[in-house]
Design an enzyme around this catalytic site. Sequence first.
Site, PDB file in Angstrom:
ATOM      1  N   SER A   1      63.115 -55.273 -37.934  1.00 22.56           N
ATOM      2  CA  SER A   1      62.684 -53.895 -37.737  1.00 22.56           C
ATOM      3  C   SER A   1      61.774 -53.824 -36.508  1.00 22.56           C
ATOM      4  O   SER A   1      62.177 -54.212 -35.425  1.00 22.56           O
ATOM      5  CB  SER A   1      61.982 -53.383 -39.009  1.00 22.56           C
ATOM      6  OG  SER A   1      61.881 -51.979 -39.017  1.00 22.56           O
TER       7      SER A   1
ATOM      8  N   ASP B   1      72.546 -49.519 -42.322  1.00 21.30           N
ATOM      9  CA  ASP B   1      71.141 -49.283 -42.003  1.00 21.30           C
ATOM     10  C   ASP B   1      71.037 -48.116 -41.024  1.00 21.30           C
ATOM     11  O   ASP B   1      71.611 -48.177 -39.936  1.00 21.30           O
ATOM     12  CB  ASP B   1      70.545 -50.552 -41.382  1.00 21.30           C
ATOM     13  CG  ASP B   1      69.124 -50.352 -40.876  1.00 21.30           C
ATOM     14  OD1 ASP B   1      68.470 -49.371 -41.283  1.00 21.30           O
ATOM     15  OD2 ASP B   1      68.672 -51.196 -40.075  1.00 21.30           O
TER      16      ASP B   1
ATOM     17  N   HIS C   1      68.996 -52.907 -43.957  1.00 23.79           N
ATOM     18  CA  HIS C   1      67.881 -53.157 -43.059  1.00 23.79           C
ATOM     19  C   HIS C   1      67.283 -54.560 -43.235  1.00 23.79           C
ATOM     20  O   HIS C   1      66.803 -54.905 -44.309  1.00 23.79           O
ATOM     21  CB  HIS C   1      66.805 -52.098 -43.319  1.00 23.79           C
ATOM     22  CG  HIS C   1      65.806 -51.938 -42.222  1.00 23.79           C
ATOM     23  ND1 HIS C   1      66.154 -51.619 -40.937  1.00 23.79           N
ATOM     24  CD2 HIS C   1      64.452 -52.051 -42.214  1.00 23.79           C
ATOM     25  CE1 HIS C   1      65.070 -51.519 -40.192  1.00 23.79           C
ATOM     26  NE2 HIS C   1      64.022 -51.791 -40.943  1.00 23.79           N
TER      27      HIS C   1
END
Length: 374
Positions: free
Chosen positions: A74, A303, A328
């Site tokens: 991320s 995601d 994710h």
Amino acid sequence: MRILTLLVFFPIMPLHRYYGKSVPFGSREEAMKNASTLGYFNSAQAIADYAGVLLHIKKKYSAERSPSIVVGGSYGGMLAAWFRLKYPHIALGALASSAPILYFHDTAPQVGYYTIVTKDFKETSESCYETVRKSWDEIRKVASRPNGLSMLSKTFRTCKPLKETSELKDFLDSLYTDVAQYDDPPTYPLRIDVLGKIFKGVVAYKGNRSCYDMDEYIRPTETNVGWRWQTCSEMVMPIGHGHKDTMFPPAPFDLNRFTKDCEGTFGVKPKPHWVTTYYGGRDLKLILHRFGSNIIFSNGLRDPYSTGGVLGNISDSVVAISTVNGSHCLDILPESKSDPQWLVMQRKSEIKIIEEWIAKYENDLLEFKEETHA
């Protein structure tokens, strides 16, 4: 956004300033007090810190020529990619998982995130998708009746009486994006029974609670406050949704409104062009092709942040690995016996690429040593 710290393959794992225990100025309250004390809370400072720590560790363990691979997911995935670009003499390569490095000014569609959320729901259940899409008008209609907010509070079993419909809508918006973003195997929460009324979907995902906190997703936590500061000060991601392009009601990204919120909260104006100025923007893929090397961009296409990710190979050593059913940061989470075969193979592919980087690095060291002694 899931915040995973930048990792390094060393005995010691550094922390991002202001997250975890890495808090300056003595306490979290003092560190978060104002824009002045938050001044060191940015991505450039974070990767500079990591560079200093890595150099220190290499020297301490007499490992100056040992290769380092940085890994992040991320925001941490963005840091990993940027670290490799900014400090190629320190990190041999980077694995950037679910890193939306293209989700900044003029580089990714504003509606991209919510388009993927909508797609996830629609592919899982057309009925569920239609229920969610129609629910917003139904909430508005119920709220317009006498005691309508009380009825909604009772229906959704809110911990506190609703003062306005936006509290409920924001909660549901966050819940839907959360379940889509982290639709991990083996449970795949998006497939849980959400085919009935919206509240049954809430119960299915959150569990059968005595009440549901409408402030759950906005309650001030270390990550929420920290990431809010970063989005206000440098990481401006123009995420929104327009009219009838998703299953959500219209809510386009409004920079003016966003700016007012940031000024009211932190006393700073957002810098929407900063990330693309400092790290590269519209032509980032070309820049990576010309100057980048040894970066893996991994993405799960379920995601929502994958819309801002690198989804195609850029060069022989700047490569993309995508999985249709991935979510994710799934590939860098701990392995489990229940992992599907495609996830196992994804991780093996990443490890093989990194092993090839290291093998080439070792060959280069030998060749360089021979040339210097010739």
